[in-house]
Design a protein around this motif. Sequence first.
Motif, PDB file in Angstrom:
ATOM      1  N   ARG A   1       0.808  -1.222   0.000  1.00 14.36           N
ATOM      2  CA  ARG A   1       0.000   0.000   0.000  1.00 14.36           C
ATOM      3  C   ARG A   1       0.841   1.271   0.000  1.00 14.36           C
ATOM      4  O   ARG A   1       0.428   2.278  -0.556  1.00 14.36           O
ATOM      5  CB  ARG A   1      -0.950  -0.008   1.209  1.00 14.36           C
ATOM      6  N   ARG A   2       2.026   1.216   0.625  1.00 12.71           N
ATOM      7  CA  ARG A   2       2.833   2.431   0.766  1.00 12.71           C
ATOM      8  C   ARG A   2       4.297   2.088   0.497  1.00 12.71           C
ATOM      9  O   ARG A   2       4.826   1.124   1.042  1.00 12.71           O
ATOM     10  CB  ARG A   2       2.697   3.019   2.163  1.00 12.71           C
ATOM     11  N   ILE A   3       4.958   2.899  -0.319  1.00 12.67           N
ATOM     12  CA  ILE A   3       6.384   2.715  -0.583  1.00 12.67           C
ATOM     13  C   ILE A   3       7.122   4.016  -0.283  1.00 12.67           C
ATOM     14  O   ILE A   3       6.537   5.099  -0.318  1.00 12.67           O
ATOM     15  CB  ILE A   3       6.650   2.300  -2.036  1.00 12.67           C
ATOM     16  N   SER A   4       8.409   3.898   0.016  1.00 13.56           N
ATOM     17  CA  SER A   4       9.274   5.080   0.073  1.00 13.56           C
ATOM     18  C   SER A   4      10.173   5.047  -1.150  1.00 13.56           C
ATOM     19  O   SER A   4      10.514   3.971  -1.660  1.00 13.56           O
ATOM     20  CB  SER A   4      10.105   5.093   1.358  1.00 13.56           C
ATOM     21  N   ILE A   5      10.537   6.221  -1.639  1.00 10.91           N
ATOM     22  CA  ILE A   5      11.458   6.322  -2.775  1.00 10.91           C
ATOM     23  C   ILE A   5      12.592   7.264  -2.392  1.00 10.91           C
ATOM     24  O   ILE A   5      12.404   8.173  -1.590  1.00 10.91           O
ATOM     25  CB  ILE A   5      10.750   6.823  -4.047  1.00 10.91           C
ATOM     26  N   ASP A   6      13.771   7.047  -2.975  1.00  9.90           N
ATOM     27  CA  ASP A   6      14.920   7.884  -2.606  1.00  9.90           C
ATOM     28  C   ASP A   6      15.348   8.812  -3.736  1.00  9.90           C
ATOM     29  O   ASP A   6      16.428   9.389  -3.692  1.00  9.90           O
ATOM     30  CB  ASP A   6      16.093   7.017  -2.150  1.00  9.90           C
TER      31      ASP A   6
ATOM     32  N   LYS B   1      -0.377   8.989  -3.991  1.00 11.65           N
ATOM     33  CA  LYS B   1      -1.085   8.120  -3.051  1.00 11.65           C
ATOM     34  C   LYS B   1      -0.244   6.958  -2.536  1.00 11.65           C
ATOM     35  O   LYS B   1      -0.316   6.624  -1.344  1.00 11.65           O
ATOM     36  CB  LYS B   1      -2.382   7.601  -3.699  1.00 11.65           C
ATOM     37  N   PRO B   2       0.594   6.307  -3.367  1.00 13.60           N
ATOM     38  CA  PRO B   2       1.383   5.185  -2.836  1.00 13.60           C
ATOM     39  C   PRO B   2       2.582   5.600  -1.993  1.00 13.60           C
ATOM     40  O   PRO B   2       3.275   4.737  -1.457  1.00 13.60           O
ATOM     41  CB  PRO B   2       1.870   4.471  -4.108  1.00 13.60           C
ATOM     42  N   LEU B   3       2.858   6.895  -1.864  1.00  7.91           N
ATOM     43  CA  LEU B   3       4.086   7.341  -1.214  1.00  7.91           C
ATOM     44  C   LEU B   3       3.956   7.399   0.303  1.00  7.91           C
ATOM     45  O   LEU B   3       3.142   8.140   0.843  1.00  7.91           O
ATOM     46  CB  LEU B   3       4.493   8.725  -1.731  1.00  7.91           C
ATOM     47  N   ALA B   4       4.804   6.637   0.972  1.00 10.67           N
ATOM     48  CA  ALA B   4       4.956   6.782   2.421  1.00 10.67           C
ATOM     49  C   ALA B   4       5.987   7.860   2.729  1.00 10.67           C
ATOM     50  O   ALA B   4       5.916   8.509   3.771  1.00 10.67           O
ATOM     51  CB  ALA B   4       5.390   5.462   3.036  1.00 10.67           C
ATOM     52  N   ALA B   5       6.939   8.057   1.782  1.00 10.80           N
ATOM     53  CA  ALA B   5       7.972   9.081   1.958  1.00 10.80           C
ATOM     54  C   ALA B   5       8.695   9.270   0.630  1.00 10.80           C
ATOM     55  O   ALA B   5       8.740   8.371  -0.207  1.00 10.80           O
ATOM     56  CB  ALA B   5       8.972   8.664   3.042  1.00 10.80           C
ATOM     57  N   TRP B   6       9.271  10.464   0.465  1.00 10.49           N
ATOM     58  CA  TRP B   6      10.115  10.747  -0.698  1.00 10.49           C
ATOM     59  C   TRP B   6      11.169  11.762  -0.275  1.00 10.49           C
ATOM     60  O   TRP B   6      11.065  12.371   0.804  1.00 10.49           O
ATOM     61  CB  TRP B   6       9.269  11.221  -1.879  1.00 10.49           C
ATOM     62  N   PRO B   7      12.225  11.987  -1.072  1.00 14.93           N
ATOM     63  CA  PRO B   7      13.341  12.800  -0.598  1.00 14.93           C
ATOM     64  C   PRO B   7      13.162  14.313  -0.755  1.00 14.93           C
ATOM     65  O   PRO B   7      14.037  15.064  -0.321  1.00 14.93           O
ATOM     66  CB  PRO B   7      14.514  12.314  -1.457  1.00 14.93           C
TER      67      PRO B   7
ATOM     68  N   PRO C   1       6.060  12.641   4.123  1.00 21.70           N
ATOM     69  CA  PRO C   1       7.292  12.656   4.915  1.00 21.70           C
ATOM     70  C   PRO C   1       8.544  12.546   4.056  1.00 21.70           C
ATOM     71  O   PRO C   1       8.496  12.043   2.929  1.00 21.70           O
ATOM     72  CB  PRO C   1       7.135  11.432   5.828  1.00 21.70           C
ATOM     73  N   GLN C   2       9.659  13.014   4.598  1.00 20.41           N
ATOM     74  CA  GLN C   2      10.902  13.077   3.845  1.00 20.41           C
ATOM     75  C   GLN C   2      11.882  12.000   4.285  1.00 20.41           C
ATOM     76  O   GLN C   2      12.036  11.723   5.482  1.00 20.41           O
ATOM     77  CB  GLN C   2      11.552  14.452   4.020  1.00 20.41           C
ATOM     78  N   VAL C   3      12.546  11.408   3.273  1.00 16.99           N
ATOM     79  CA  VAL C   3      13.683  10.520   3.523  1.00 16.99           C
ATOM     80  C   VAL C   3      14.886  11.094   2.773  1.00 16.99           C
ATOM     81  O   VAL C   3      14.753  12.037   1.998  1.00 16.99           O
ATOM     82  CB  VAL C   3      13.409   9.075   3.058  1.00 16.99           C
ATOM     83  N   ALA C   4      16.053  10.515   3.007  1.00 16.24           N
ATOM     84  CA  ALA C   4      17.267  11.022   2.371  1.00 16.24           C
ATOM     85  C   ALA C   4      17.264  10.735   0.877  1.00 16.24           C
ATOM     86  O   ALA C   4      16.720   9.729   0.418  1.00 16.24           O
ATOM     87  CB  ALA C   4      18.493  10.400   3.028  1.00 16.24           C
ATOM     88  N   SER C   5      17.908  11.612   0.118  1.00  9.56           N
ATOM     89  CA  SER C   5      18.043  11.434  -1.320  1.00  9.56           C
ATOM     90  C   SER C   5      19.174  10.455  -1.626  1.00  9.56           C
ATOM     91  O   SER C   5      20.134  10.329  -0.865  1.00  9.56           O
ATOM     92  CB  SER C   5      18.335  12.782  -1.983  1.00  9.56           C
ATOM     93  N   SER C   6      19.071   9.789  -2.767  1.00 14.84           N
ATOM     94  CA  SER C   6      20.125   8.875  -3.196  1.00 14.84           C
ATOM     95  C   SER C   6      21.426   9.617  -3.488  1.00 14.84           C
ATOM     96  O   SER C   6      22.491   9.004  -3.579  1.00 14.84           O
ATOM     97  CB  SER C   6      19.686   8.117  -4.452  1.00 14.84           C
TER      98      SER C   6
END
Length: 370
Positions: A47-52, A69-75, A100-105
């Motif tokens: 249901r939810r993915i994070s992307i970097d 909608k599928p984003l749990a987090a992105w950078p 919400p934010q996660v670190a970038s690749s």
Amino acid sequence: MIEKLHRLAAACGLALSLLAGGAAAPAAAAQITDLRGRTVTVPDQVRRISIDDGRFLVALALIQADPVKPLAAWPRDVHRIGDATYAQFVEKFPALRSVPQVASSAGSFSLESVLAAAPDVAVVSLESGPSEAQIAQLQKAGIPVVFIDFFNNPFKNQERSLRILGQLTGAAAKADAFIAFRRQHMDRIAQRVAKVAPKARPTVLLEAHAGMSKDCCNSPGRGNMGDYIDFVGGHNIGADVLKGSTGKLNLEYVMSRDPQVYIATGGAHLEKAGGLVLGAGYDAARARASLAAITQRQGIAQLSAVKGGRAHGLAHQLINSPIDIVAIEAFATWVHPELFRDVDPARTLAEINQRFLAVPYQGTGWIDLR
């Protein structure tokens, strides 16, 4: 007596229930082979993915009516998609502001931010992302890690990566439809180029991020963007001297080879440097003016490609992109204009916008000097 029998039956039923399923049944699972060749077990329903990488948002927009909608987090690496494109996404999907934010690749992987976002799957970039120890920690927390790639080796990995995103987000059919569309257009080019003799392949200089600095010239070597030049029947002069997938050519070498075709890539990130600007937020006049400026640099202005009118500009985000077929078609018309007279990348982009992209691509994606 009857009441005692009822109580006994109820007790037996409870006992049988506990024996049969007292422990919670494991969730259904599926397996995916990622771009590192790892077999990864993921939930059957993600249901939810994070992307970097913010550019993965464009890939999701190809296969999802609502790519946010599928984003749990992105950078939140807005610079990678450009301010104008980000504004288009936010206008249509305001929820992107609060994801919400996660670190970038582009930086160091942040285990804590992914754990806090608690995605069903963490989707990360090939040749970056978490270490093996961090992968183990995420898996221990119930977060499988899947590697994809649209940028390091886009020619080879684009289809596989889009198919993985389709599987993860319940959009496999939409991913397959776009892959079939892209392949049909690729096959048309491949069939014609197969008849081109090696000596009839024009020499090409592809200057990446043109005008980023005053010196010359960032170029693909073997692989990476150079694969696109080979595919459309050109000869990448960078591949003759660069050992890696990218590198820098000196001006003396470029002038000695005097390429027949000059292609520059750029975008909004080069605005402050005075480099090539085009893509979302730029019209054709502004893009052509910037191409004219970078082709007047000492040495570049003297190339046969520039003097003969075979100088062109491409938005860099189109080549590092799930919609790279538009760039491939532009390359084909520049390298072999007679062979691909009937190929129209603008028409291809219009169909992608209409059939696939939740947020249509806008702006000047490519430009000719003349």
